[in-house]
Design a protein around this motif. Sequence first.
Motif, short mmCIF file in Angstrom:
data_model
loop_
_atom_site.label_atom_id
_atom_site.label_comp_id
_atom_site.label_asym_id
_atom_site.label_seq_id
_atom_site.Cartn_x
_atom_site.Cartn_y
_atom_site.Cartn_z
N GLN A 98 0.82 -1.21 0.00
CA GLN A 98 0.00 0.00 0.00
C GLN A 98 0.86 1.27 0.00
O GLN A 98 0.40 2.33 -0.42
CB GLN A 98 -0.92 0.00 1.23
CG GLN A 98 -2.03 -1.03 1.16
CD GLN A 98 -3.03 -0.73 0.06
OE1 GLN A 98 -3.47 0.41 -0.09
NE2 GLN A 98 -3.41 -1.75 -0.71
N SER A 118 -0.82 -5.88 -2.00
CA SER A 118 -1.17 -6.21 -0.62
C SER A 118 -2.43 -5.44 -0.21
O SER A 118 -2.55 -4.25 -0.52
CB SER A 118 -0.03 -5.85 0.34
OG SER A 118 1.11 -6.62 0.06
N ALA A 119 -3.34 -6.11 0.47
CA ALA A 119 -4.57 -5.46 0.95
C ALA A 119 -4.87 -5.97 2.35
O ALA A 119 -4.65 -7.14 2.65
CB ALA A 119 -5.73 -5.76 0.01
N ALA A 125 -8.86 -3.62 -0.87
CA ALA A 125 -9.08 -4.62 -1.92
C ALA A 125 -9.84 -4.02 -3.09
O ALA A 125 -9.51 -4.25 -4.26
CB ALA A 125 -9.84 -5.81 -1.35
N ALA A 128 -7.52 -1.74 -5.06
CA ALA A 128 -6.57 -2.52 -5.85
C ALA A 128 -7.26 -3.10 -7.09
O ALA A 128 -6.70 -3.10 -8.18
CB ALA A 128 -5.98 -3.64 -5.01
N ALA A 133 -5.23 -4.57 -10.33
CA ALA A 133 -4.44 -5.65 -9.73
C ALA A 133 -4.88 -7.00 -10.29
O ALA A 133 -6.06 -7.22 -10.56
CB ALA A 133 -4.61 -5.65 -8.22
N TYR A 135 -3.96 -9.94 -8.61
CA TYR A 135 -4.27 -10.75 -7.43
C TYR A 135 -4.00 -9.92 -6.18
O TYR A 135 -3.33 -8.88 -6.23
CB TYR A 135 -3.46 -12.05 -7.40
CG TYR A 135 -2.01 -11.89 -7.00
CD1 TYR A 135 -1.61 -11.90 -5.67
CD2 TYR A 135 -1.01 -11.72 -7.97
CE1 TYR A 135 -0.28 -11.75 -5.31
CE2 TYR A 135 0.32 -11.59 -7.62
CZ TYR A 135 0.68 -11.59 -6.28
OH TYR A 135 2.00 -11.43 -5.91
N LEU A 136 -4.52 -10.39 -5.05
CA LEU A 136 -4.33 -9.71 -3.77
C LEU A 136 -3.57 -10.61 -2.81
O LEU A 136 -3.81 -11.81 -2.74
CB LEU A 136 -5.69 -9.37 -3.14
CG LEU A 136 -6.63 -8.47 -3.94
CD1 LEU A 136 -7.97 -8.35 -3.20
CD2 LEU A 136 -6.03 -7.10 -4.17
N VAL A 138 -3.34 -10.92 1.07
CA VAL A 138 -4.15 -10.41 2.19
C VAL A 138 -3.61 -10.90 3.53
O VAL A 138 -3.45 -12.11 3.76
CB VAL A 138 -5.62 -10.83 2.01
CG1 VAL A 138 -6.46 -10.34 3.20
CG2 VAL A 138 -6.19 -10.25 0.71
N ILE A 171 -6.94 -14.50 -4.54
CA ILE A 171 -6.42 -14.02 -3.26
C ILE A 171 -5.49 -15.06 -2.66
O ILE A 171 -5.81 -16.25 -2.62
CB ILE A 171 -7.55 -13.72 -2.26
CG1 ILE A 171 -8.36 -12.50 -2.68
CG2 ILE A 171 -6.99 -13.50 -0.85
CD1 ILE A 171 -9.53 -12.18 -1.76
#
Length: 231
Positions: A98, A118-119, A125, A128, A133, A135-136, A138, A171
């Motif tokens: 972030q 990153s979330a 999320a 992003a 994005a 993918y995340l 988390v 994710i």
Amino acid sequence: MMNLTSEQLRQALRLYLVMGSSNCAEADPYAVLEGAIAGGITMFQFREKGANALQGQAKLELGARLRRLCAQHAVPFIVNDDERLALELEADGIHIGQEDAPAAEIRRRLKGMIVGVSAHDLGEAESALAAGADYLGVGPQYATRTKHDAREVQGPAVLERMRVGGIQLPIVGIGGIDADKARAVIRAGADGVAVVSAISQARSPREAADQLLSIISNSLGGIINDNDIKG
């Protein structure tokens, strides 16, 4: 550079090793990664950070060795938040936090690369997702000693909140995950888990990866079966 569909990326996130030389204690990072690949990791992120991290040419040379190893085994190779290094190593993607440059800007500059973000909550999320994005990541799911500037522990419940909130991106859960905790992360909505010390500091990285992948695959299979029953 790999071009993965969303579903292929979901599969690639199943067991994601994040590692740099400082995470390997006295072991050779190349040997650790070699064992982890033999054990079944599905994605690798080169994260060379920390007090004893390599710098300059040494960092580039290690990255290049690990990049070649991943390419030989068709394991996607991601670089942690360093655009120049990602380009120099011809990485498959980059992962940003972030506090890094906005995902939309990085996507414009690094065309064709996978962009992970990153979330830590539903709002991040959604931002992003809007920025493009792929993918995340988390977390932190659990307490971790690997990342000294980690946010407050979120727990698997944050994954449930994201899924209920409509986030359908692939994710991966990250932060303090080991073989005992992986199942809960998958059951909460993650497509896979990202680990550092659970593999990099294991007596046998190959056996650790194999055990984790078995737990993850069984957990994902259980979710599919549950959905079939509900359907």
